[in-house]
Design a protein around this motif. Sequence first.
Motif, PDB file in Angstrom:
ATOM      1  N   ARG A 119      36.133  50.935  51.877  1.00 21.35           N
ATOM      2  CA  ARG A 119      36.416  49.493  51.903  1.00 21.35           C
ATOM      3  C   ARG A 119      36.193  48.867  50.530  1.00 21.35           C
ATOM      4  NH1 ARG A 119      33.847  49.657  57.074  1.00 21.35           N
ATOM      5  NH2 ARG A 119      31.912  48.838  56.174  1.00 21.35           N
ATOM      6  N   GLU A 120      35.144  49.311  49.837  1.00 19.65           N
ATOM      7  CA  GLU A 120      34.859  48.786  48.496  1.00 19.65           C
ATOM      8  C   GLU A 120      35.991  49.120  47.525  1.00 19.65           C
ATOM      9  OE1 GLU A 120      31.619  49.387  44.872  1.00 19.65           O
ATOM     10  OE2 GLU A 120      31.096  50.062  46.882  1.00 19.65           O
ATOM     11  N   ARG A 122      39.083  49.510  48.062  1.00 24.43           N
ATOM     12  CA  ARG A 122      40.270  48.696  48.295  1.00 24.43           C
ATOM     13  C   ARG A 122      40.153  47.303  47.679  1.00 24.43           C
ATOM     14  NH1 ARG A 122      44.159  50.955  51.404  1.00 24.43           N
ATOM     15  NH2 ARG A 122      45.258  48.967  51.255  1.00 24.43           N
ATOM     16  N   THR A 123      38.939  46.897  47.294  1.00 23.00           N
ATOM     17  CA  THR A 123      38.766  45.560  46.715  1.00 23.00           C
ATOM     18  C   THR A 123      39.036  45.519  45.216  1.00 23.00           C
ATOM     19  OG1 THR A 123      36.390  45.863  46.243  1.00 23.00           O
ATOM     20  CG2 THR A 123      37.004  45.065  48.449  1.00 23.00           C
ATOM     21  N   TYR A 124      39.115  46.700  44.564  1.00 23.75           N
ATOM     22  CA  TYR A 124      39.333  46.719  43.113  1.00 23.75           C
ATOM     23  C   TYR A 124      40.799  46.442  42.794  1.00 23.75           C
ATOM     24  CZ  TYR A 124      34.695  48.780  42.338  1.00 23.75           C
ATOM     25  OH  TYR A 124      33.340  48.990  42.270  1.00 23.75           O
ATOM     26  N   ASP A 125      41.038  45.392  42.010  1.00 25.50           N
ATOM     27  CA  ASP A 125      42.416  45.042  41.626  1.00 25.50           C
ATOM     28  C   ASP A 125      43.084  46.176  40.857  1.00 25.50           C
ATOM     29  OD1 ASP A 125      42.254  42.572  42.830  1.00 25.50           O
ATOM     30  OD2 ASP A 125      41.588  41.544  41.001  1.00 25.50           O
ATOM     31  N   LYS A 128      44.668  48.781  43.390  1.00 28.75           N
ATOM     32  CA  LYS A 128      45.538  48.392  44.509  1.00 28.75           C
ATOM     33  C   LYS A 128      46.941  48.978  44.417  1.00 28.75           C
ATOM     34  CE  LYS A 128      43.078  44.203  45.836  1.00 28.75           C
ATOM     35  NZ  LYS A 128      43.083  42.719  45.915  1.00 28.75           N
TER      36      LYS A 128
END
Length: 568
Positions: A119-120, A122-125, A128
Motif C-alpha cells: 500500500r505504501e 502505491r503512494t509514491y508518485d 505510479k
Amino acid sequence: MKVDPTRPLIVQSDLSVLLETHHPEFESVRGVLSRFADLIKSPEHLHMYRITPLSLWNATAAGMPIEQMSACLQQNAKFGVPSSVLSGIRKYANRYGLLRMEDVGDELYLVSDDTVILREIRTYDSLKKYLEDTRGERAIAISPAYRGVLKQELTKLGFPVEDLAAYRSGEFLPIQLRDDETVEEPFQLRDYQKSAVDAFHRIGEGGSGVLVLPCGAGKTVIGIAAMARCSCATLILTSNVTSVKQWKREILSKTGLGEDQVGEYNGTTKDVRPVTIATYQILTHRGNKEDDFAHMRLFSEREWGLIIYDEVHLLPAPVFRATADIQATRRLGLTATLIREDGREEDVFSLVGPKKFDMAWKELESQGWIAKVTCQEVRVPLSESDRDLYGASSARQQFRIAGENSAKQQVIDHLLRLHADEPTLIIGQYIDQLEQISAHTGAPMISGSMAYEHREELYDQFKKGQLPLLIVSKVANFAVDLPDAAVAIQVSGSYGSRQEEAQRLGRILRPKSSGANAAVFYSIISEDTKEQDFAMKRQLFLVEQGYEYCIKRWSPETKDRKGEQYEI
C-alpha cells in the motif's frame, strides 16, 4: 552492557565499526565483518567500517544470515553493541526479499507478504506509472517492460527487490566443457569456481547476479562454465579488444565450440555469432552527443539467453539503460571489485543483480591459487626543480607534477636492481613519463596507440621470459593475462581510484609457475603532495582485501646494495 577490553571491535550507534589492526583476531574478524560492512578508512591502528543498507542487501543476497552478522559484532565488541545497531541490521537486511517479482501465468507481479508495504509503494508518485492493477492484497501487476527501471526506483527508495521472475531460454546452443580425459587439453574447475557457478545458477535454471573474485582466480573460466550450464546463445561484454581476444581463446580451448560459432564485435570486426564478444566502447560509440547509440542493437541481434558483463564495475551509463530493458535475459556480472568510481553500485545491484558470491583474496592466497603479495608504498621527496614548479601550480597541475616527479627514477633503478632476476612491470598514467623510463631502462613501452599485433607480441615475449621488463600504460589495467609477472612498480595513477589499484595489483596475482608463489606491488609516491593524499584513498581496497600495506620513505642516501632494505 558487557565490557571486555580484550575484544577487537568498537561498534558505534551510527553503524560505524572500528577494528583494531594489531589484535590477534584481526584477520578472522575482518574476514566476517567485510562480508556485510564497507571499509571506509584504514589508518595504521584502527580500521573503520560502515554498515550500509546496500552492504546488508548484498550480504543477504549472498546467503549470509542476519544472526551471523549480529553474532560477529556481539562476540567481538569491547563495549557491547548498541541495540539500535542490531535493530538497524535486522531492519535493512530483512528488506531484501520483502518485495519479490514473480510470474503468475502470463503476467508479471510485484509481490509481498507485507500488505502495508504494498500500500505504501502505491503512494509514491515516482512509481505510479510503472504499476498497474492490484491482484488481491499481496500483488500488483506490472508491465514486463518496466521490470528493470522499477527495481532501480525501488532500490533508491530503500526497498530492494528479489527478482524471482522467469528468464527466457534464448537460442539453444549446446556447450560442452573440455573437462574429461578423452580430449587433448582437459581442465577441471576448482572447488570455489564450481561454488561460484552454482551460486549464480540458482535452483537449476540460473538468473542474475554478480560474482566477485580477485584477478587470477579464473573469472573467465567461471563465465564459460556458466555458459555451458545455460547452454544458450551468449553475449559477452568486456573492457577492451585484448580482453575480447582472451575470452575467445579461452572459449575455443575449453569448450567444444568452433571458430564459426564465436564472433568478435569491436571497432574493426562486427561478427555476430551464437557466442559474441563485444567491447563496452563499441556499444557506447556514436558520432556526436545527439546521435543514437547505434551499436546497442547488438542486444537484440540474436535471441540471447545469457549476457555476461566482464569487469562489471566498468559498465558505462548507456549500457545500464540498455540493461534495464532486457531483464528477462539472464545476466552475469564478473568483477574483482564492486567499487565504482561514479557511485552507481546500487544500479549494478538492481539491473545486473545482487552479489551472489564473494571469494576473499587472502583465502585464495592461503590455498595457493593466487600469489602471496606484499604491498609497499615508497614515499620519495620532490626533486628541487619539481618542488619549485609544484608550489606555483594549480591543484590539478600539482597532482601531475607529483606523479611525474623525476626523483622517482632513483627508486625505480634501486627496485630493478633489487629484483634483477624477476619479471617486472612498470605501470603508469602519463605517456611522457613512461617514455622517459623506457629510454632510461631500454625496456619497451606499451600504450593504447600501439598496434594490437605488436602489443600481443610483447605480451607473448614477456610470458615466455624473453622480456624481463615491460613498461605499460593504463591500457594494461584491464583483463591482460601476464601470468609470470612477479613485481609491479606503479609510478603514477588516477587520483584516488581504488578500482584501478585493484586492477593493477591483479597483474601480479596469478600463481607463479616456479619458485616461491610470491609477488611484490610497489607504489612510488611523491611525499607531502596531493599524490600522497590520493594514495591514502587507494590503500582502502588493498587493506580491505587483507593485504598489509607497508609505507617506507626514500632518501638519496639510501644504499643500493642488492637485497638491502631502505629505512622507513
